[in-house]
Design an enzyme around this catalytic site. Structure first.
Site, PDB file in Angstrom:
ATOM      1  CB  ILE A 158      -5.660 -57.055  37.598  1.00 36.89           C
ATOM      2  CG1 ILE A 158      -5.267 -58.300  38.380  1.00 36.89           C
ATOM      3  CG2 ILE A 158      -4.643 -55.961  37.797  1.00 36.89           C
ATOM      4  CD1 ILE A 158      -3.935 -58.880  37.955  1.00 36.89           C
ATOM      5  N   GLY A 159      -8.104 -55.879  35.921  1.00 41.51           N
ATOM      6  CA  GLY A 159      -8.471 -54.863  34.941  1.00 41.51           C
ATOM      7  C   GLY A 159      -9.009 -55.499  33.683  1.00 41.51           C
ATOM      8  CE  LYS A 160     -14.844 -56.192  31.780  1.00 42.02           C
ATOM      9  NZ  LYS A 160     -16.016 -55.702  32.405  1.00 42.02           N
ATOM     10  N   GLY A 161      -9.048 -55.384  29.371  1.00 42.34           N
ATOM     11  CA  GLY A 161      -8.401 -54.900  28.158  1.00 42.34           C
ATOM     12  C   GLY A 161      -9.245 -55.319  26.982  1.00 42.34           C
ATOM     13  NE  ARG A 162      -7.033 -53.420  21.582  1.00 42.37           N
ATOM     14  CZ  ARG A 162      -5.889 -52.796  21.813  1.00 42.37           C
ATOM     15  NH1 ARG A 162      -4.821 -53.495  22.094  1.00 42.37           N
ATOM     16  NH2 ARG A 162      -5.792 -51.500  21.758  1.00 42.37           N
ATOM     17  CG  PHE A 163      -6.977 -60.854  24.439  1.00 41.27           C
ATOM     18  CD1 PHE A 163      -6.904 -60.928  23.065  1.00 41.27           C
ATOM     19  CD2 PHE A 163      -6.662 -61.978  25.202  1.00 41.27           C
ATOM     20  CE1 PHE A 163      -6.529 -62.103  22.456  1.00 41.27           C
ATOM     21  CE2 PHE A 163      -6.287 -63.154  24.584  1.00 41.27           C
ATOM     22  CZ  PHE A 163      -6.217 -63.216  23.214  1.00 41.27           C
ATOM     23  N   GLY A 164      -9.930 -59.215  26.943  1.00 40.44           N
ATOM     24  CA  GLY A 164     -10.759 -59.810  27.980  1.00 40.44           C
ATOM     25  C   GLY A 164     -10.392 -59.242  29.330  1.00 40.44           C
ATOM     26  CG  ASP A 188      -1.442 -53.808  22.209  1.00 46.77           C
ATOM     27  OD1 ASP A 188      -1.517 -52.600  21.897  1.00 46.77           O
ATOM     28  OD2 ASP A 188      -2.187 -54.348  23.042  1.00 46.77           O
ATOM     29  CG  ASP A 231      -0.911 -57.880  27.073  1.00 47.28           C
ATOM     30  OD1 ASP A 231      -1.067 -59.011  27.556  1.00 47.28           O
ATOM     31  OD2 ASP A 231      -1.543 -56.883  27.450  1.00 47.28           O
TER      32      ASP A 231
END
Ligand code: ADP
Ligand code: MG
Length: 343
Positions: free
Chosen positions: A64-70, A179, A196
């Site tokens: 679905i998407g990328k964030g800083r966590f993974g 966050d 999150d």
């Protein structure tokens, strides 16, 4: 899971800097958890097992998407779920693993209408993942900044009230979000779902990102105390002073986005934003056409001194006291309109 019966405050880095103030984040497990503070680590690891999902049970679908966590994937596990896979880079970092486990331990304590449903976690390296319900709506970020929808003040207030309710609950549970931003708040049929929370414990990630350039639309959520902690080059293990009050500052920014349709300090370079906020400057509200009460909430949340910021219970009552704007009634649909004014 290593246990240490006498130590209830677990610092990521082992540094003592943040463990003196109970309102500072680092992962602080609520000692009253499970009604038995004496042997929490054992309880904790036991109950963690309860939430363990074998990685092989998940049927991962598209990302679905990328964030800083993974990366986040849609997946099937007794129905649709969202799976947040931890980046591989962090797998061999012992602190990161420990932090991950503690965050999962925190996560399982959360049960609230306005918080994403935690369903379980994969706890066996190399497969570390958090499984939550899949949010079907859009994020506030998408509504505000992509679709550029305009929210009426009544809708804005309802959204803000629900965020305050969810956040008040998290704080009462001793969890700091760390966050809170419009990308982490979904709106599903008018209902707010916050995601999150508490997943931002690794300061290392933060410093990595500082080096690579600060993501757009992220800095403006950090209160002065966090900005000031970014300024000097601190050792990477240092933990940033996240607190309940720093979450309230972030909430102020969300409230501003809802009202104005844009980020504060829009299109200003990161250094300039860090410098201004760190010195107590705020985005001007001169062009914001709204009542004094609405602006006052914003200014209180953005108070320079963390202690001057209201808590979420106070915010909620302030939001509830805002006068409801009457919608113009159309003679042909009077009933429907008066209902929507209340909802
Ligand atoms: P960010 O919050 O910076 O967008 P994340 O890693 O949290 O980064 O999320 C990556 C993507 O996955 C985002 O588009 C986000 O909206 C989506 N996402 C995260 N959690 C969920 C969820 N529970 N349900 C649906 N989509 C999600
Ligand atoms: Mg997110």
């Amino acid at each position: 899971h290593k246990s240490n019966d006498s130590d209830k405050t677990v610092s990521l880095s082992g540094s003592t800097s943040a463990s003196t103030d109970s309102d500072r984040t680092p992962i602080r497990l609520d000692s009253t958890e499970d009604g038995d503070s004496g042997n929490w680590p054992r309880q904790n690891s036991l109950s963690l097992k309860e939430w363990d999902i074998p990685y092989s049970d998940l049927l991962l679908l598209e990302s679905i998407g990328k964030g800083r966590f993974g990366t986040v994937h849609r997946a099937l596990w007794h129905g649709d779920v969202a799976v947040k896979l931890l980046k591989e880079d962090y797998l061999d970092d012992e602190h990161m693993l420990e932090a991950f486990k503690l965050e999962v331990a925190n996560f399982k304590k959360t049960r609230h209408e306005n918080l994403v449903l935690f369903m379980g976690a994969c706890m066996n390296p190399p497969h570390l993942a958090i499984v939550t319900s899949l949010c079907k709506g859009n994020t506030l970020y998408t509504y505000i900044h992509v679709r550029r929808d305009k929210f009426t003040i009544n809708r804005t207030t309802l959204v803000a009230q629900q965020i305050s309710q969810g956040m008040g609950y998290l704080h009462a549970r001793g969890i700091h979000h760390k966050d809170l931003r419009t990308k982490n708040i979904f709106l599903e049929n008018g209902k707010v779902i916050i995601t999150d929370f508490g997943l931002f414990s690794s300061t290392k990630l933060l410093y990595c990102e500082m080096g690579l350039g600060v993501p757009n639309g992220w800095l403006c959520y950090l209160g002065p105390e966090l900005m000031r902690a970014l300024l000097p080059r601190k050792p990477t293990e240092e933990i940033l002073p996240f607190s309940k009050a720093s979450d309230v500052y972030s909430f102020g920014t969300v409230w501003y986005e809802l009202l104005c349709g844009e980020f504060p300090f829009k299109s200003q370079p990161p250094e300039s934003v860090i410098w201004q906020v760190g010195r107590g400057m705020k985005q001007t509200l001169a062009n914001l056409q709204t009542s004094r009460d609405v602006k006052e909430i914003l200014m209180l949340c953005w108070s320079f001194q963390a202690d001057d910021r209201p808590d979420f219970a106070k915010l909620l009552s302030q939001l509830e006291r805002l006068p409801k704007k009457r919608l113009a009634r159309s003679p042909s649909h009077p009933v429907q309109l008066s209902r929507s004014a209340e909802s």
